[in-house]
Design a protein around this motif. Structure first.
Motif, mmCIF file in Angstrom:
data_model
loop_
_atom_site.group_PDB
_atom_site.id
_atom_site.type_symbol
_atom_site.label_atom_id
_atom_site.label_comp_id
_atom_site.label_asym_id
_atom_site.label_seq_id
_atom_site.Cartn_x
_atom_site.Cartn_y
_atom_site.Cartn_z
ATOM 1 N N ARG A 1 71.134 -7.766 58.654
ATOM 2 C CA ARG A 1 71.713 -6.748 57.760
ATOM 3 C C ARG A 1 73.141 -6.407 58.188
ATOM 4 N NH1 ARG A 1 66.647 -4.213 58.499
ATOM 5 N NH2 ARG A 1 65.259 -4.535 56.712
ATOM 6 N N GLY A 2 73.353 -6.307 59.484
ATOM 7 C CA GLY A 2 74.679 -5.989 59.995
ATOM 8 C C GLY A 2 75.706 -7.056 59.680
ATOM 9 N N LEU A 3 75.238 -8.290 59.464
ATOM 10 C CA LEU A 3 76.130 -9.393 59.104
ATOM 11 C C LEU A 3 76.465 -9.401 57.614
ATOM 12 C CD1 LEU A 3 74.406 -12.286 61.114
ATOM 13 C CD2 LEU A 3 76.444 -11.008 61.788
ATOM 14 N N GLY A 4 75.691 -8.636 56.835
ATOM 15 C CA GLY A 4 75.917 -8.599 55.395
ATOM 16 C C GLY A 4 74.840 -9.286 54.583
ATOM 17 N N GLY A 5 73.712 -9.614 55.224
ATOM 18 C CA GLY A 5 72.636 -10.305 54.526
ATOM 19 C C GLY A 5 71.432 -9.415 54.269
ATOM 20 N N GLU A 6 70.529 -9.909 53.415
ATOM 21 C CA GLU A 6 69.249 -9.249 53.149
ATOM 22 C C GLU A 6 68.169 -10.071 53.835
ATOM 23 O OE1 GLU A 6 68.641 -8.384 48.924
ATOM 24 O OE2 GLU A 6 70.797 -8.746 48.637
ATOM 25 N N PRO A 7 67.568 -9.563 54.899
ATOM 26 C CA PRO A 7 66.637 -10.378 55.675
ATOM 27 C C PRO A 7 65.258 -10.485 55.036
ATOM 28 C CG PRO A 7 66.820 -8.201 56.651
ATOM 29 C CD PRO A 7 67.816 -8.240 55.522
ATOM 30 N N VAL A 8 64.656 -11.669 55.203
ATOM 31 C CA VAL A 8 63.254 -11.883 54.860
ATOM 32 C C VAL A 8 62.609 -12.627 56.026
ATOM 33 C CG1 VAL A 8 63.553 -11.931 52.358
ATOM 34 C CG2 VAL A 8 63.778 -14.047 53.651
ATOM 35 N N THR A 9 61.354 -12.311 56.297
ATOM 36 C CA THR A 9 60.651 -12.958 57.396
ATOM 37 C C THR A 9 60.262 -14.371 56.999
ATOM 38 O OG1 THR A 9 59.760 -10.817 58.048
ATOM 39 C CG2 THR A 9 58.708 -12.768 58.990
ATOM 40 N N TYR A 10 60.538 -15.340 57.893
ATOM 41 C CA TYR A 10 60.151 -16.714 57.599
ATOM 42 C C TYR A 10 58.654 -16.900 57.876
ATOM 43 C CZ TYR A 10 61.205 -17.050 62.643
ATOM 44 O OH TYR A 10 61.269 -16.841 63.993
ATOM 45 N N GLY A 11 58.145 -18.079 57.549
ATOM 46 C CA GLY A 11 56.730 -18.350 57.770
ATOM 47 C C GLY A 11 55.933 -18.290 56.484
ATOM 48 N N GLU A 12 54.616 -18.265 56.621
ATOM 49 C CA GLU A 12 53.720 -18.283 55.471
ATOM 50 C C GLU A 12 54.044 -17.147 54.509
ATOM 51 O OE1 GLU A 12 48.893 -18.252 54.513
ATOM 52 O OE2 GLU A 12 49.632 -18.303 56.588
ATOM 53 N N GLY A 13 54.131 -17.481 53.231
ATOM 54 C CA GLY A 13 54.448 -16.489 52.214
ATOM 55 C C GLY A 13 55.930 -16.304 51.964
ATOM 56 N N LEU A 14 56.774 -17.137 52.586
ATOM 57 C CA LEU A 14 58.225 -16.992 52.438
ATOM 58 C C LEU A 14 58.651 -17.082 50.973
ATOM 59 C CD1 LEU A 14 61.159 -16.852 53.450
ATOM 60 C CD2 LEU A 14 61.052 -19.339 53.794
ATOM 61 N N ALA A 15 58.106 -18.049 50.257
ATOM 62 C CA ALA A 15 58.529 -18.240 48.866
ATOM 63 C C ALA A 15 58.316 -16.978 48.045
ATOM 64 C CB ALA A 15 57.770 -19.414 48.247
ATOM 65 N N GLY A 16 57.187 -16.334 48.235
ATOM 66 C CA GLY A 16 56.915 -15.111 47.497
ATOM 67 C C GLY A 16 57.860 -13.987 47.860
ATOM 68 N N ARG A 17 58.199 -13.910 49.133
ATOM 69 C CA ARG A 17 59.117 -12.846 49.557
ATOM 70 C C ARG A 17 60.517 -13.071 48.982
ATOM 71 N NH1 ARG A 17 55.765 -13.480 54.047
ATOM 72 N NH2 ARG A 17 57.106 -14.998 55.102
ATOM 73 N N VAL A 18 60.950 -14.316 48.944
ATOM 74 C CA VAL A 18 62.262 -14.603 48.360
ATOM 75 C C VAL A 18 62.241 -14.354 46.854
ATOM 76 C CG1 VAL A 18 63.995 -16.388 47.934
ATOM 77 C CG2 VAL A 18 62.885 -16.252 50.172
ATOM 78 N N ARG A 19 61.175 -14.771 46.199
ATOM 79 C CA ARG A 19 61.058 -14.532 44.756
ATOM 80 C C ARG A 19 61.063 -13.044 44.441
ATOM 81 N NH1 ARG A 19 62.189 -18.536 41.046
ATOM 82 N NH2 ARG A 19 61.338 -20.524 41.767
ATOM 83 N N GLY A 20 60.530 -12.234 45.369
ATOM 84 C CA GLY A 20 60.564 -10.796 45.158
ATOM 85 C C GLY A 20 61.977 -10.245 45.132
ATOM 86 N N LEU A 21 62.887 -10.889 45.860
ATOM 87 C CA LEU A 21 64.289 -10.469 45.880
ATOM 88 C C LEU A 21 65.104 -11.173 44.801
ATOM 89 C CD1 LEU A 21 64.929 -10.467 49.757
ATOM 90 C CD2 LEU A 21 64.678 -8.476 48.272
ATOM 91 N N ALA A 22 64.711 -12.396 44.452
ATOM 92 C CA ALA A 22 65.465 -13.180 43.457
ATOM 93 C C ALA A 22 64.478 -13.825 42.497
ATOM 94 C CB ALA A 22 66.313 -14.239 44.155
ATOM 95 N N PRO A 23 63.949 -13.054 41.529
ATOM 96 C CA PRO A 23 62.904 -13.552 40.630
ATOM 97 C C PRO A 23 63.314 -14.789 39.834
ATOM 98 C CG PRO A 23 63.105 -11.161 40.470
ATOM 99 C CD PRO A 23 64.261 -11.637 41.277
ATOM 100 N N GLN A 24 64.590 -14.932 39.536
ATOM 101 C CA GLN A 24 65.066 -16.066 38.745
ATOM 102 C C GLN A 24 65.422 -17.275 39.617
ATOM 103 O OE1 GLN A 24 64.718 -15.657 35.465
ATOM 104 N NE2 GLN A 24 64.011 -13.598 36.032
ATOM 105 N N GLY A 25 65.226 -17.142 40.914
ATOM 106 C CA GLY A 25 65.596 -18.207 41.837
ATOM 107 C C GLY A 25 66.980 -17.977 42.430
ATOM 108 N N VAL A 26 67.315 -18.756 43.413
ATOM 109 C CA VAL A 26 68.609 -18.623 44.078
ATOM 110 C C VAL A 26 69.535 -19.741 43.609
ATOM 111 C CG1 VAL A 26 67.620 -17.484 46.093
ATOM 112 C CG2 VAL A 26 67.873 -19.973 46.101
#
Length: 320
Positions: free
Chosen positions: A187-212
């Motif tokens: 966050r301090g670098l300017g990013g929005e963190p998500v935890t890697y590992g199982e379920g990553l795709a769902g967590r990213v989709r929660g932040l970017a529903p239309q994809g990146v």
């Protein structure tokens, strides 16, 4: 001069600390008194022989491609630098032999730029390889632009942390994978963190529903498939870790020395746009420990090896 070297491929135990011959300085080279040298994953991959198919090894090999230090003497054809200039460099040649984990390095002038005034020698040593990798992938391969959403894998690592900062400066929204312990750092670098590992795709989709719009992969393997599935239509994928990215329609990228790109990174550092976090610093004789720590793959920012100043007599001898 004192240096770290290895006489054959192997684990960290093949690294030896001792005397080697002083480097000769060719017409297009610059003799640099090394103040610090950063450790990168490519260092232990070279040491273990993983790049033997593309890089000849002239043993004994002095490892290391990143450096910050002071110019002792420019080669006969060099006009860009003078004795006393503080410089940084990604000192890669097309063979393994004359690296930066040493008291001196004869660096090709094409690999150097002036050291950022705002960074210490230890911080500055961590900028060239990781910074060039991040910059060349973001600007060249992915062409990340303002208003786009970028996913950066291993966002707290050496390359990832610089990629987050540069992409944010370019106006992109940056989502970065990281362990929970590194979320505040990302966050301090300017990013929005998500935890890697199982379920990553769902967590990213929660932040970017239309994809990146773009993915910067530093991990490879199964991460590539996940990344490809997270792309929006016309999204771009690049990897520095796995050439299999081509099979997913992406680009495999290998950093190259570029003095103009390096000078731009210096400008960004001096403008306060990018910073380098040094997780730990080791003396030259403990380079093997620095390699071991880097090989664990859990580095926040960079691991650096520092080289003590020589006596004036030693410096004069190397310059003669």
């Amino acid at each position: 001069m004192k240096a770290i070297s290895y006489r054959h491929y192997g684990g960290p135990d093949v690294l030896e600390y001792g005397e080697v011959r002083d480097p000769k300085v060719g017409p297009d080279q610059v003799l640099v008194k090394v103040r610090a040298a950063a450790v990168n994953p490519v260092d232990w991959k070279c040491r273990e022989g993983h790049l033997d198919a593309v890089l000849d090894a002239v043993f004994p090999v002095i490892p290391g491609w990143d450096v910050s230090g002071v110019v002792v003497r420019p080669g006969a054809a060099v006009t860009e630098f003078a004795a006393g200039d503080e410089v940084i460099g990604y000192c890669r040649e097309d063979f393994l032999s004359r690296g930066t984990f040493a008291e001196y390095v004869a660096a090709p002038v094409r690999t150097l730029a002036r050291k950022p005034r705002t960074l210490s020698f230890e911080e500055a040593a961590g900028l060239p390889l990781a910074g060039l990798t991040a910059y060349q992938v973001l600007v060249g391969a992915l062409e990340v632009g303002r208003g786009e959403t970028l996913l950066v894998h291993a966002a707290a690592g050496g390359v990832g942390s610089l990629a987050v900062q540069i992409a944010a400066h370019l106006g992109a929204r940056v989502i970065g994978t990281a362990s929970e312990s590194n979320h505040a750092y990302v966050r301090g670098l300017g990013g929005e963190p998500v935890t890697y590992g199982e379920g990553l795709a769902g967590r990213v989709r929660g932040l970017a529903p239309q994809g990146v719009d773009a993915v910067f992969d530093t991990v490879g393997g199964d991460t590539l498939k996940t990344s490809a599935n997270l792309l929006a239509p016309e999204g771009r994928l690049a990897s520095i870790a796995d050439p299999e990215v081509v099979g997913y329609g992406g680009r495999y990228c290998f950093v190259r020395p570029d003095p103009e790109d390096l000078a731009e990174l210096v400008r960004l550092a001096e403008a306060g746009v990018v910073s380098v976090h040094v997780q730990e610093s080791f003396p030259l004789e403990r380079t093997a420990d620095a390699h071991r720590l880097n090989q664990e793959g859990r580095t926040r920012g960079k691991i650096v090896v520092t080289v003590d100043r020589e006596s004036e007599e030693g410096a004069a001898g190397a310059a003669g």
